[in-house]
Design a protein around this motif. Structure first.
Motif, PDB file in Angstrom:
ATOM      1  N   UNK A  13       0.816  -1.220   0.000  1.00  0.00           N
ATOM      2  CA  UNK A  13       0.000   0.000   0.000  1.00  0.00           C
ATOM      3  C   UNK A  13       0.847   1.267   0.000  1.00  0.00           C
ATOM      4  N   UNK A  14       2.145   1.121   0.189  1.00  0.00           N
ATOM      5  CA  UNK A  14       3.016   2.295   0.215  1.00  0.00           C
ATOM      6  C   UNK A  14       3.555   2.664  -1.155  1.00  0.00           C
ATOM      7  N   UNK A  15       3.272   1.852  -2.179  1.00  0.00           N
ATOM      8  CA  UNK A  15       3.844   2.092  -3.511  1.00  0.00           C
ATOM      9  C   UNK A  15       2.750   1.999  -4.573  1.00  0.00           C
ATOM     10  N   UNK A  16       3.056   2.577  -5.717  1.00  0.00           N
ATOM     11  CA  UNK A  16       2.162   2.512  -6.873  1.00  0.00           C
ATOM     12  C   UNK A  16       2.693   1.431  -7.822  1.00  0.00           C
ATOM     13  N   UNK A  17       2.052   0.277  -7.774  1.00  0.00           N
ATOM     14  CA  UNK A  17       2.525  -0.847  -8.586  1.00  0.00           C
ATOM     15  C   UNK A  17       1.931  -0.850  -9.993  1.00  0.00           C
TER      16      UNK A  17
END
Length: 472
Positions: free
Chosen positions: A77-81
């Motif tokens: 949830x901490x990154x834009x995959x």
């Protein structure tokens, strides 16, 4: 007075202890348990607010704890995959290796093949790195694949493909502490194979399965075979009913699309050589036997029309059936195949054997007419010095054993040998022939049959020698 004071204090102390004992004895245990539960809930909430704060005290390796969610551990949830790893930087390297499980079917009619394989991708995504003291990797199923970035591979020129889902989706994701990722899935794909059937069924076909990224050009994704040719492994039990698998190898090329650019493309190439034994039994041997059967008519008497005509027609129809059966299982190509050459040449030989008998029969009829006219004009024994030596015992004599009586040539064609049977008068000493002079006249027209007995087999043997020397 002091003594009374001490007694009074002692009584007050005993009364105080009794009241507290009554309160403790009468107080229920339920409120204490509820308080303890509230304290534990509060501690768990504090631990969820701070990732791993309480768990790390109990177990330093958070990957071994079941209570930790994969999303929290990998910080999904901490990154834009939705973006690739290292977006804006150099192309991300994606290694590929393949384990071919089976080569299921190859169709000449549809010009395609079906293959089942394990497709594995290797890349590094630092966004997925995590702390681990003991575990070397973490393995997940296909549910996590939809939450992270994975290469968008597809099969070029594929007609249909699917990922196996029995008993669950055959997808595996393995993440290493440094962010390296292994993504494996089991796929069955049906892809196009452009076949050259000009040498069918003595052909060798080379087909290829092509893998490419759908969206990312070579500026964003560098696709390569992880270990060269060793990246392609095959099961030793792979076998096909009609083909012998000669070779598997890999290649890498660049594919250009005018509207989108250059893409890395991986090739799985395999060479197949067709087994000839099935076609020898089903096509070549029957065709050869039909041609040899048509030669039998050369040894049958030319006057046996009911024997020779059905034999020729039967062989012609059988050859037509063989040709139709072979073409029914083949694509409608615009060029001639090797089997077509053999079958049609064999058909020509069978057809010529029928034409040969038609020529023999026609020439025999013409010769009989000529001899009938000639017999009507002969005044005597046609120059025989001793006509009395001929008797009725020569009525069935083969014309091959007779001599040539010097009849003139007509239209450049030499007359065949002939034997004139003379029915002599009772007085044979006088040498005159009476009214019953000519009862029958036999004409030897077996010359074409004689030559055909040699020419047809020799020509067909020569054709087979040339044919098999070219295509084998």
């Amino acid at each position: 007075m002091a003594m009374h004071t001490d007694v009074f204090v002692l009584i007050l102390l005993l009364m105080g202890l009794g009241v507290s004992g009554q309160r403790r004895a009468g107080a229920p245990l339920q409120p204490y348990r509820q308080v303890r539960a509230k304290r534990e809930m509060a501690s768990s909430e504090d631990s969820s607010g701070k990732v791993g704060s309480t768990i790390q005290k109990r177990n330093p390796d958070i990957t071994k704890s079941w209570g930790t969610k994969s999303e929290h551990l990998l910080r999904i949830n901490d990154h834009d995959f939705t973006m690739r790893p290292g977006f804006g930087g150099p192309a991300v390297p994606v290694g590929v290796d393949v384990q071919v499980e089976s080569l299921d079917a190859i169709s000449e009619v549809d010009m395609d093949f079906t293959m089942t394989l394990y497709l594995r991708h290797y890349w590094k995504d630092e966004r997925l790195s995590f702390h681990s003291n003991h575990n070397q990797s973490m393995t997940f199923d296909g549910r996590l694949v939809k939450k992270i970035w994975v290469p968008d591979m597809f099969f070029v020129h594929s007609k249909k493909s699917f990922t196996h889902d029995t008993t669950t989706d055959n997808v595996m994701l393995r993440v290493y502490p440094d962010g390296k990722v292994l993504y494996s899935l089991r796929v069955t794909v049906t892809a196009m194979c452009s076949m050259d059937l000009s040498r069918f069924p003595l052909d060798t076909q080379t087909c290829s399965l092509e893998i490419e990224s759908y969206a990312y050009t070579d500026d964003d994704l560098m696709l390569y075979w992880k270990e060269g040719n060793r990246s392609l492994n095959t099961d030793e039990k792979i076998s096909l009913s009609q083909f012998l698998i000669q070779e598997f190898h890999t290649t890498t090329k660049l594919a250009f699309y005018s509207s989108t650019g250059w893409y890395n493309r991986l090739y799985i190439n395999f060479t197949l050589r067709r087994h000839i034994f099935f076609f020898l039994l089903q096509t070549y041997f029957p065709a050869t036997l039909m041609v040899m059967l048509s030669w039998v008519s050369f040894w049958i008497d030319r006057r046996a029309v009911p024997a020779r005509v059905p034999l020729g027609i039967t062989t012609v129809l059988t050859m037509s059936t063989i040709i139709t059966g072979v073409n029914a299982s083949m694509p409608r190509v615009s060029y001639i195949k090797a089997v077509d050459i053999y079958l049609w040449i064999s058909f020509v030989f069978v057809f010529l054997s029928v034409i040969e008998y038609a020529a023999v029969n026609y020439l025999s009829t013409l010769q009989e007419r000529r001899e009938r006219k000639l017999r009507e004009h002969l005044p005597c024994t046609c120059g025989l010095a001793h006509p009395g030596m001929l008797s009725s015992s020569y009525s069935e004599v083969d014309a091959n054993t007779t001599g040539h009586y010097g009849l003139p040539e007509e239209n450049g064609v030499k007359r065949e040998r002939m034997l004139v049977q003379l029915a002599m008068e009772n007085d044979q000493v006088t040498g005159h022939v009476g009214s019953s002079a000519y009862n029958s006249m036999w004409i030897d027209t077996h010359a074409i049959d004689k030559y055909s007995r040699i020419v047809f087999p020799a020509s067909y043997i020569f054709f087979n020698v040339v044919y098999w020397s070219i295509y084998m």
